[in-house]
Design a protein around this motif. Structure first.
Motif, short mmCIF file in Angstrom:
data_model
loop_
_atom_site.label_atom_id
_atom_site.label_comp_id
_atom_site.label_asym_id
_atom_site.label_seq_id
_atom_site.Cartn_x
_atom_site.Cartn_y
_atom_site.Cartn_z
N ARG A 93 38.83 34.80 53.90
CA ARG A 93 39.45 34.30 52.66
C ARG A 93 39.82 35.53 51.84
NH1 ARG A 93 39.54 29.39 50.42
NH2 ARG A 93 37.81 28.63 51.67
N LEU A 94 41.08 35.61 51.43
CA LEU A 94 41.54 36.72 50.63
C LEU A 94 42.64 36.26 49.68
CD1 LEU A 94 44.11 38.81 52.48
CD2 LEU A 94 42.75 37.22 53.78
N THR A 95 43.05 37.15 48.82
CA THR A 95 44.12 36.84 47.88
C THR A 95 45.31 37.73 48.20
OG1 THR A 95 42.51 36.25 46.19
CG2 THR A 95 44.74 36.71 45.44
N LYS A 96 46.48 37.11 48.38
CA LYS A 96 47.71 37.84 48.64
C LYS A 96 48.72 37.42 47.57
CE LYS A 96 47.94 38.67 53.58
NZ LYS A 96 48.68 38.37 54.82
N PHE A 97 49.22 38.41 46.85
CA PHE A 97 50.20 38.16 45.81
C PHE A 97 49.70 37.13 44.80
CE2 PHE A 97 52.51 39.10 49.79
CZ PHE A 97 52.96 40.37 49.46
N GLY A 98 48.39 37.18 44.53
CA GLY A 98 47.78 36.26 43.58
C GLY A 98 47.49 34.87 44.11
N ILE A 99 47.74 34.66 45.39
CA ILE A 99 47.53 33.34 46.00
C ILE A 99 46.35 33.42 46.96
CG2 ILE A 99 48.55 31.55 47.46
CD1 ILE A 99 51.30 32.62 46.51
N PRO A 100 45.32 32.57 46.75
CA PRO A 100 44.20 32.58 47.70
C PRO A 100 44.66 32.05 49.06
CG PRO A 100 43.81 31.01 45.91
CD PRO A 100 45.15 31.64 45.67
N THR A 101 44.31 32.77 50.11
CA THR A 101 44.70 32.36 51.45
C THR A 101 43.50 32.40 52.39
OG1 THR A 101 45.29 34.60 52.14
CG2 THR A 101 47.05 33.27 51.18
N LEU A 102 43.64 31.73 53.50
CA LEU A 102 42.64 31.73 54.55
C LEU A 102 43.36 32.15 55.82
CD1 LEU A 102 39.62 30.90 54.90
CD2 LEU A 102 40.49 28.78 55.86
#
Length: 143
Positions: A82-91
């Protein structure tokens, strides 16, 4: 020349039913139960703890999804980040963008049928909060 043999339809097998849940981390009891069945190193608590300690930094968090069969026996572990890319949490799959495959740690020594694989994946997606049904279609190539 002998006559062709008639087509015999094989008896169909009912696909397995799977359940999945997000594990509480590398100390989750699921790993004890799964490890008791002769798991490989990639399924071990030690490997997952070292992976988490040395490979994840910043906002990245290891998310493990444990899959069980209808009687509650462990079948697989799906590791995600789980990380944040461009302010969007992603899995994301644990591939860090450098490998071209993603595979869970599977505990059995018999292959899954296509129906079982589909059922297992759907259980995993359902268990992870915030995963949209669209992501399943993209992963399965149904864009």
């Amino acid at each position: 020349m002998s006559a062709p043999k008639p087509f015999v339809k094989q008896a169909s097998r009912t696909p397995e039913t799977f359940s999945a849940r997000v594990l509480s981390g590398t100390r989750d009891p699921f790993l004890d139960i799964a490890g008791a069945g002769g798991a490989n190193v990639f399924q071990s608590r030690t490997f997952l703890q070292q992976f988490e300690r040395h490979m994840l930094a910043g906002s990245r968090k290891l998310v493990l999804v444990g899959v069980t069969d209808a009687v509650g026996d462990p079948v697989a572990i799906f590791p995600f980040v789980r990380l944040t890319k461009f302010g969007i949490p992603t899995l994301e799959a644990v591939d860090f963008g450098i490998v071209d495959y993603f595979a869970p740690s599977y505990f059995r020594d018999v292959p899954l049928s296509a129906e079982d694989t589909d059922g297992m994946w759907k259980a995993v997606v359902k268990a992870v909060p915030g995963v949209l049904p669209n992501s399943v279609r993209i992963v399965e190539g149904e864009m």
